[in-house]
Scaffold this motif. Structure first.
Motif, PDB file in Angstrom:
ATOM      1  N   SER A   9       0.821  -1.205   0.000  1.00  0.00           N
ATOM      2  CA  SER A   9       0.000   0.000   0.000  1.00  0.00           C
ATOM      3  C   SER A   9       0.854   1.253   0.000  1.00  0.00           C
ATOM      4  N   THR A  10       1.315   1.683   1.153  1.00  0.00           N
ATOM      5  CA  THR A  10       2.055   2.949   1.201  1.00  0.00           C
ATOM      6  C   THR A  10       3.427   2.772   1.812  1.00  0.00           C
ATOM      7  N   GLY A  11       3.979   1.542   1.744  1.00  0.00           N
ATOM      8  CA  GLY A  11       5.278   1.285   2.324  1.00  0.00           C
ATOM      9  C   GLY A  11       6.405   1.725   1.418  1.00  0.00           C
ATOM     10  N   PRO A 406       8.611   3.698 -11.712  1.00  0.00           N
ATOM     11  CA  PRO A 406       8.989   2.288 -11.550  1.00  0.00           C
ATOM     12  C   PRO A 406       7.925   1.457 -10.845  1.00  0.00           C
ATOM     13  N   ASP A 407       7.099   2.100 -10.017  1.00  0.00           N
ATOM     14  CA  ASP A 407       6.048   1.365  -9.299  1.00  0.00           C
ATOM     15  C   ASP A 407       4.744   1.254 -10.082  1.00  0.00           C
ATOM     16  N   SER A 412      -0.703  -0.706 -10.637  1.00  0.00           N
ATOM     17  CA  SER A 412      -1.822  -0.958 -11.545  1.00  0.00           C
ATOM     18  C   SER A 412      -2.161  -2.430 -11.676  1.00  0.00           C
ATOM     19  N   LYS A 413      -1.399  -3.285 -11.043  1.00  0.00           N
ATOM     20  CA  LYS A 413      -1.698  -4.714 -11.111  1.00  0.00           C
ATOM     21  C   LYS A 413      -1.823  -5.317  -9.716  1.00  0.00           C
ATOM     22  N   ALA A 414      -0.703  -5.725  -9.138  1.00  0.00           N
ATOM     23  CA  ALA A 414      -0.748  -6.486  -7.886  1.00  0.00           C
ATOM     24  C   ALA A 414      -1.450  -5.750  -6.762  1.00  0.00           C
ATOM     25  N   ASP A 415      -1.215  -4.448  -6.658  1.00  0.00           N
ATOM     26  CA  ASP A 415      -1.781  -3.715  -5.531  1.00  0.00           C
ATOM     27  C   ASP A 415      -3.288  -3.528  -5.617  1.00  0.00           C
ATOM     28  N   GLN A 440      -1.375   5.897  -3.434  1.00  0.00           N
ATOM     29  CA  GLN A 440      -0.155   5.210  -3.884  1.00  0.00           C
ATOM     30  C   GLN A 440       0.512   5.961  -5.032  1.00  0.00           C
ATOM     31  N   LEU A 441      -0.282   6.430  -5.964  1.00  0.00           N
ATOM     32  CA  LEU A 441       0.252   7.146  -7.119  1.00  0.00           C
ATOM     33  C   LEU A 441       0.872   8.474  -6.712  1.00  0.00           C
ATOM     34  N   ASN A 442       0.199   9.205  -5.829  1.00  0.00           N
ATOM     35  CA  ASN A 442       0.732  10.496  -5.390  1.00  0.00           C
ATOM     36  C   ASN A 442       2.055  10.334  -4.661  1.00  0.00           C
ATOM     37  N   GLU A 443       2.163   9.268  -3.871  1.00  0.00           N
ATOM     38  CA  GLU A 443       3.412   8.997  -3.164  1.00  0.00           C
ATOM     39  C   GLU A 443       4.525   8.657  -4.157  1.00  0.00           C
TER      40      GLU A 443
END
Length: 453
Positions: A9-11, A406-407, A412-415, A440-443
């Motif tokens: 998530s946000t790790g 890179p994330d 867009s898949k696993a998370d 997640q995207l903003n981070e």
């Protein structure tokens, strides 16, 4: 350098090493070569230009036959080189490469599309190809927009880490025979799409108006439906700080779209990836399917050309078509290869006029080789012809997805694919789902900006 695995998530997040997309067009385990072992960061070697190379297909099964045909052509033209083909399903490809980066066993050549490129490049896994391309017969022969997309997705140095093979585009396939029988117009607008989905459904007879993607790959299709209806034309706000995925208009659009599940779609859609979804549409009495150019030939084989059409995505209430970008696909040379000279010869051959045309005709996609893009089959494959026109006639606005993060592929898949299934089942609201993804995207964007200015 190695990059750390991120939490779900946000790790902790991966180290990013890419620049923002600037392209106009962003459409859309076996041992390595000679010695059988390699790991990320291995410098590899040029090799003799002969012997065995290993090629990993990033869409194994779906593209296996055409790749084996191209490999046979290559080996005939280059009898001193043998290509070992390894077909890996698209849903498993990233994890397969990531595992090999940590433990060894990377191939010499692999499929590397824009969506995965940033993560691989950030791990220093790929060979820069600019110098090889400049000296190649391919120089000046490849679509510049596709190459620019891959450069933008690949790293902050602006280098080319993947030679483009094809571009894709979203397509709405519909059964012309069923529409005619029901007296329905072509689903060229979202209003007509929803009306047709309802009218063509008779669950008692196992007839459905639409098949929705709930399994692997579901997020991209959901984003396409969201932005297509909301009319929002940028993935980020004006400052490039916050994503628009959870804009109230997108939330409302996703609520409407997700409500189709089990109402006008089969219940099996919850777990269907594109192969199952396509097979279900081809063999049943389902009115519409959202996929891309890649499944066109499958539909032709199953239905002929008289029972269906493939048209660009529907236009919104303002009369404008908005869709998200489809990643450009390509071929990368892994830095750890011990036979880079032979591996490059294979990439060069596969993206030549004849072979690139052959590949994309089978895949139903837009060729990267400019000469191949002029071949007659392009005008004969209606969805490809219509897609190319829609992207150049001013009717379509592309929302560029952040492949440079890179994330991105993980987010867009696993998370979030499991969460989207919760939305379909009514166990999570569309707003909660999109707010989670937005966080997640903003981070990821903030981290990318901090490292790339």
């Amino acid at each position: 350098m190695k990059i750390s695995n991120r939490r779900s998530s946000t790790g902790g997040r991966r180290t990013s090493a890419a620049v923002a997309l600037s392209a106009v067009l962003a459409l859309t385990a076996t041992a390595c070569g000679d010695d059988g072992s390699s790991a990320g960061g291995d410098k590899g070697a040029e090799g003799s230009g002969k012997g065995k190379i290993v090629f990993w297909d990033n869409n194994g099964g779906v593209r296996t036959d055409i790749w084996k045909e191209i490999i046979a052509d290559f080996e005939k033209a280059n009898p001193d080189i043998k290509v070992e083909y390894v077909g890996i399903p698209s849903t498993d490809y990233q994890s397969k490469v990531d595992t090999a980066l940590q433990g060894g066993g990377l191939p010499d050549v692999g499929g590397v599309g824009a969506a995965m490129l940033a993560g691989f490049a950030a791990q220093n896994a790929l060979e820069p190809l600019d110098d090889r391309l400049a000296k190649s017969s391919l120089n000046g022969k490849l679509n510049e927009d596709m190459a620019t997309s891959l450069k933008a997705a690949g790293g902050g140095d602006g280098k080319l880490y993947s030679v483009p093979t094809s571009a894709n585009n979203g397509v709405l396939y519909y059964r012309t025979d069923l529409f005619k029988k029901a007296g329905l117009d072509e689903p060229a607008t979202w209003d007509k799409f929803y009306a047709a989905a309802e009218k063509l459904t008779d669950s008692g007879k196992n007839e459905f108006g639409y098949t929705i993607r709930g399994g692997a790959g579901s997020i991209a299709q959901a984003l396409d439906a969201m932005y297509g209806q909301s009319g929002i034309t940028s993935f980020w706000d004006a400052g490039g700080e916050k994503t628009t995925v959870n804009d109230p208009k997108n939330v409302a659009a996703l609520e409407k779209y997700a409500a189709l599940f089990k109402k006008v779609t089969p219940a099996a859609d919850l777990n269907n990836d594109f192969t199952k979804m396509v097979a279900q549409w081809d063999s049943g009495t389902i009115g519409m399917l959202n996929h891309n150019l890649g499944s066109y030939q499958d539909h032709v084989k199953a239905l002929g050309t008289e029972k269906f059409r493939g048209i660009p995505q529907p236009v919104g209430s303002a009369g404008k078509r908005v869709q998200v970008s489809n990643p450009v696909d390509g071929m990368g040379l892994f830095k750890s290869s011990k036979n880079k000279d032979a591996a490059w010869k294979f990439i060069e051959f596969a993206t030549s006029h004849a072979e690139n045309s052959k590949f994309n005709k089978a895949a139903g996609q837009v060729p990267s080789n400019n000469d191949a893009a002029k071949d007659a089959w392009i005008s004969e494959a209606e969805p490809t012809k219509l897609a190319a026109a829609a992207l150049t006639d001013g009717s379509t606005t592309i929302v560029q997805l952040p492949y440079y993060l890179p994330d991105w592929n993980t987010i867009s898949k696993a998370d979030n694919e499991p969460n989207f299934q919760k939305v379909l089942n009514g166990d999570m609201s569309a707003k909660e789902f999109l707010d989670t993804m937005a966080g997640q995207l903003n981070e990821a964007q903030a981290e990318w900006k901090s490292r790339n200015g």
